[in-house]
Design a protein around this motif. Structure first.
Motif, PDB file in Angstrom:
ATOM      1  N   GLY A  74       0.771  -1.244   0.000  1.00  0.00           N
ATOM      2  CA  GLY A  74       0.000   0.000   0.000  1.00  0.00           C
ATOM      3  C   GLY A  74       0.795   1.282   0.000  1.00  0.00           C
ATOM      4  N   GLY A  75       1.606   1.486   1.029  1.00  0.00           N
ATOM      5  CA  GLY A  75       2.304   2.757   1.132  1.00  0.00           C
ATOM      6  C   GLY A  75       3.594   2.783   0.345  1.00  0.00           C
ATOM      7  N   GLY A  76       4.030   1.640  -0.179  1.00  0.00           N
ATOM      8  CA  GLY A  76       5.296   1.554  -0.898  1.00  0.00           C
ATOM      9  C   GLY A  76       6.455   1.416   0.061  1.00  0.00           C
ATOM     10  N   LEU A 165       6.812  -3.757   8.319  1.00  0.00           N
ATOM     11  CA  LEU A 165       7.180  -2.658   9.222  1.00  0.00           C
ATOM     12  C   LEU A 165       7.603  -1.406   8.455  1.00  0.00           C
ATOM     13  CD1 LEU A 165       9.240  -4.889  11.664  1.00  0.00           C
ATOM     14  CD2 LEU A 165       7.042  -3.823  12.181  1.00  0.00           C
ATOM     15  N   VAL A 166       7.783  -1.524   7.138  1.00  0.00           N
ATOM     16  CA  VAL A 166       8.315  -0.382   6.366  1.00  0.00           C
ATOM     17  C   VAL A 166       7.397   0.037   5.227  1.00  0.00           C
ATOM     18  CG1 VAL A 166      10.736  -0.753   6.961  1.00  0.00           C
ATOM     19  CG2 VAL A 166       9.795  -1.960   5.003  1.00  0.00           C
ATOM     20  N   LEU A 186      14.940  -1.770   6.148  1.00  0.00           N
ATOM     21  CA  LEU A 186      14.082  -2.780   6.782  1.00  0.00           C
ATOM     22  C   LEU A 186      13.818  -2.418   8.234  1.00  0.00           C
ATOM     23  CD1 LEU A 186      12.798  -5.433   5.757  1.00  0.00           C
ATOM     24  CD2 LEU A 186      14.501  -6.649   7.077  1.00  0.00           C
ATOM     25  N   GLY A 187      12.747  -2.961   8.765  1.00  0.00           N
ATOM     26  CA  GLY A 187      12.457  -2.818  10.189  1.00  0.00           C
ATOM     27  C   GLY A 187      12.607  -4.180  10.861  1.00  0.00           C
ATOM     28  N   ILE A 188      13.079  -4.150  12.096  1.00  0.00           N
ATOM     29  CA  ILE A 188      13.132  -5.368  12.917  1.00  0.00           C
ATOM     30  C   ILE A 188      12.352  -5.071  14.194  1.00  0.00           C
ATOM     31  CG2 ILE A 188      14.593  -7.013  14.163  1.00  0.00           C
ATOM     32  CD1 ILE A 188      16.895  -6.318  12.317  1.00  0.00           C
ATOM     33  N   ALA A 189      11.226  -5.754  14.372  1.00  0.00           N
ATOM     34  CA  ALA A 189      10.473  -5.597  15.627  1.00  0.00           C
ATOM     35  C   ALA A 189      11.220  -6.359  16.712  1.00  0.00           C
ATOM     36  CB  ALA A 189       9.064  -6.149  15.464  1.00  0.00           C
TER      37      ALA A 189
END
Ligand SMILES: Cc1cc2nc3c(=O)[nH]c(=O)nc-3n(C[C@H](O)[C@H](O)[C@H](O)COP(=O)(O)O)c2cc1C
Length: 217
Positions: A74-76, A165-166, A186-189
């Motif tokens: 969705g948000g890219g 997450l991104v 990238l995101g890491i929760a």
């Protein structure tokens, strides 16, 4: 805990307890991860941590405008999505459904909602990289990610690296004051795993090592 034990113990955690991770523990993890190798010692990882109200706003934005949509995510994302997966990659991905059925039972239904809600994680580590760098820096970012995730395992913490997450880089950039010269890779929760949520039991398959590795002798 040996490194091999940590490698075996790490798995992606998709449900967290509502318990913050102390900053001192996060800093211990980042200090350990600083030893990650990088090309020419460039150390291209630029690290931002979202927690509290800032993370709440990123989660809200992702839930309303992110996530997979008809045109992709969705948000890219700042980095382009893969043009396609190889046939071997598709075969491996296809094993996840059966593993989830085997390991998670009814909790399987939570996979989508937990992804959409960023796993209720108390913190997300955003790894960014300078736009001027080519693809090689992503090798270093990947190595850094695994360093972070193994150091987290050693401290009883769970993690998940996730595209989900991104999906709103615009909001993440604003909330964390990420400068324009950086791509959000990238995101890491990160957080304390919820021991009662069976989604966390997922143990994904790997190709047999004797077929995954080929020696030329
Ligand atoms: C770059 C990257 C992106 C990922 N994105 C997602 C994601 O959006 N949602 C998700 O549930 N898992 C995501 N994962 C986790 C993978 O599904 C997981 O690592 C893989 O299935 C192997 O399982 P394991 O981490 O439990 O060993 C991602 C992992 C990586 C490395």
């Amino acid at each position: 805990m040996t490194v091999t034990e940590a490698l075996n113990k790490r798995s992606s955690i998709r449900a967290y307890l509502p318990k913050p991770v102390p900053k001192e523990i996060l800093m211990e993890i980042f200090e350990a991860a600083q030893r990650t190798p990088s090309w020419a010692n460039t150390q291209p990882w630029e690290v931002f941590v979202a927690a509290g109200a800032a993370l709440g706003r990123i989660k809200d934005a992702a839930a309303s405008g992110g996530g997979p949509g008809p045109g992709g995510y969705g948000g890219g994302t700042d980095l382009p999505m893969p043009a396609q997966w190889s046939e071997d990659a598709k075969r491996r991905t296809a094993t996840i459904g059966a593993s989830m059925q085997r390991d998670c039972g009814d909790a399987m239904g939570q996979f989508g909602p937990l992804n959409a809600g960023m796993y209720n994680a108390p913190a997300v580590i955003y790894l960014c990289v300078d736009k001027a760098h080519g693809q090689w820096s992503l090798y270093d970012i990947g190595a850094y990610s695994q360093s972070v995730m193994l150091a987290a395992v050693e401290r009883g913490l769970g993690t998940i690296p996730a595209i989900m997450l991104v999906t709103r880089p615009d909001v993440i950039r604003k909330e964390l004051n990420i400068p324009d010269n950086l791509n959000i890779a990238l995101g890491i929760a990160i957080g304390y795993p919820d021991p009662d949520n069976k989604i966390n039991n997922l143990h994904t398959e790997r190709d047999d090592v004797t077929t995954a590795v080929r020696f030329g002798e």
